[in-house]
Design an enzyme around this catalytic site. Structure first.
Site, short mmCIF file in Angstrom:
data_model
loop_
_atom_site.label_atom_id
_atom_site.label_comp_id
_atom_site.label_asym_id
_atom_site.label_seq_id
_atom_site.Cartn_x
_atom_site.Cartn_y
_atom_site.Cartn_z
CG HIS A 98 -0.36 0.19 2.51
ND1 HIS A 98 -0.21 -0.82 3.43
CD2 HIS A 98 0.17 1.27 3.09
CE1 HIS A 98 0.37 -0.35 4.52
NE2 HIS A 98 0.60 0.92 4.34
CG ASP A 129 -0.11 -4.08 2.71
OD1 ASP A 129 0.06 -3.47 1.63
OD2 ASP A 129 -0.16 -3.49 3.80
CB SER A 213 2.88 1.75 6.13
OG SER A 213 1.62 1.71 6.74
#
Length: 377
Positions: A98, A129, A213
């Site tokens: 992402h 992911d 992230s």
């Protein structure tokens, strides 16, 4: 736009939100995602896990191999930011999918030598992911050291490092403990409502933020045991409160923080497959094919409803219009937007495929289209 519902960051930061980390929440962490409980509103029960014997150890602090990532989302005029983990001295970087999804250009900055590099996507796995990027002309860098994520125990002290807030510069460092293992969440992108289901995650109370992230979760020896991916949090610095689903499924504000990381062992195995060029049902290698439509669910009906058609793309040249419904690609039925995304990931720029769609008046059309290069999904 790409073929699936947009997953670009809604702001400068990514983090799948549970709150964000699955960029997942806005700054990559990447884009903001909200993590919700899985299994009909209830958090999946974790596998029994021994209590840590290392609870009294001190967190490790920052270690080498942390990469700040900035991604331009050219088709949506946005920019997202997140974190990566340097795997090799030659510039291969592991991050969240992402963080780079929708990116038309990527800049990766080694936080040790403070040098910025242009980067390209080697491959990615949207279902898990994860993505691997390569920093151009990189050499002699100091990679991170990976540990044994199977040895992680509840109560272990951990350190999360990343590009919190997408501010760049020296990485932010926060600490906490492992609060649970083998967790399953649904991480939701606050920008477009898209979601991802992730399982087998490490849960921590370390205050992970958007922009973290793709960054490392470290053990007390400074080894990478997880890749920070999503989080739910209490009030932000601006006083707002992110919400997540309670076990009953009711959205409610909470001061409790939960961060989630993908265990390093599984992430490294996927990274190895990507670097070896082994495509699978979930792993895409190389450049991404673009059709040129932004789609969403067609309600209870069959197909992928076209919201937007990007000018001068294959779909546009074929005559597809907003309000139409894509029903097949390359001879395969398209019943949902995710099915269209999955089919597109099996193709590459230059492939000629048959596109079938219906117009608002219900008429069915088809055309052979040559796919062009677009951003990663």
């Amino acid at each position: 736009m790409n073929e699936a519902p947009g997953r670009e960051g809604s702001g400068p930061v990514t983090l799948l939100v549970l709150l964000v980390l699955v960029t997942a929440a806005a700054v990559v962490l990447g884009r903001p995602l909200l993590a919700e409980y899985a299994n009909g509103g209830e958090m999946a029960a974790p596998a029994p896990a021994p209590t840590s014997t290392r609870a009294g150890d001190r967190p490790s602090g920052r270690r080498p191999g942390v990469i700040n990532i900035e991604a331009d989302q050219g088709l949506s005029s946005m920019r997202s930011a997140g974190t990566g983990i340097l795997m090799t001295s030659s510039g291969f970087v592991l991050t969240n999918n992402h963080v780079i999804a929708g990116a038309t250009s990527i800049t990766a900055t080694d936080t040790d030598n403070r040098r910025a590099y242009r980067a390209r996507v080697v491959g990615y796995d949207p279902a898990n992911d994860l993505a691997v990027i390569k920093m151009d002309d990189a050499a002699g860098l100091r990679p991170a050291v990976f540990g044994d994520s199977s040895d992680v125990r509840v109560g272990d002290p951990v350190t999360a490092v990343g590009n919190a807030g997408g501010k760049g510069g020296a990485p932010a460092v926060v600490t906490g403990v492992v609060t649970s293992l083998e967790q399953t969440i649904t991480a939701r992108n606050q920008a477009d409502g898209g979601s991802e289901r992730l399982s087998g995650l490490i849960e921590t109370d370390a205050p992970i933020k958007p922009g973290d992230s793709g960054g490392p979760l470290l053990d007390t020896d400074g080894k990478v045991i997880g890749i920070n991916t999503a989080a739910s949090a209490g009030p932000d610095d601006d006083g707002t409160t992110h919400k997540h689903a309670t076990p009953s499924g009711t959205a409610t504000a909470t001061p409790e923080h939960r961060g989630y990381a993908i265990p390093a062992a599984g992430a490294l195995e996927i990274a190895r497959q990507i670097r070896a060029g082994r495509a699978t049902g979930t792993i895409h290698i190389g450049k991404t094919a673009l059709l040129g439509v932004q789609v969403r669910s067609n309600g209870t009906a069959f197909g992928a409803l076209v919201d937007t058609v990007v000018p001068d793309t294959p779909a546009d040249k074929a005559g597809v219009k907003a309000g139409g419904v894509v029903v097949a690609l390359a001879g395969e039925a398209v019943d949902t937007p995710s099915r269209l995304t999955g089919l597109m990931l099996t193709h590459h720029p230059g492939d000629v495929v048959k596109l079938e769609w219906t117009t608002r008046d219900g008429r069915r059309h088809s055309a052979d289209v040559r796919l062009v290069e677009g951003p990663p999904q």
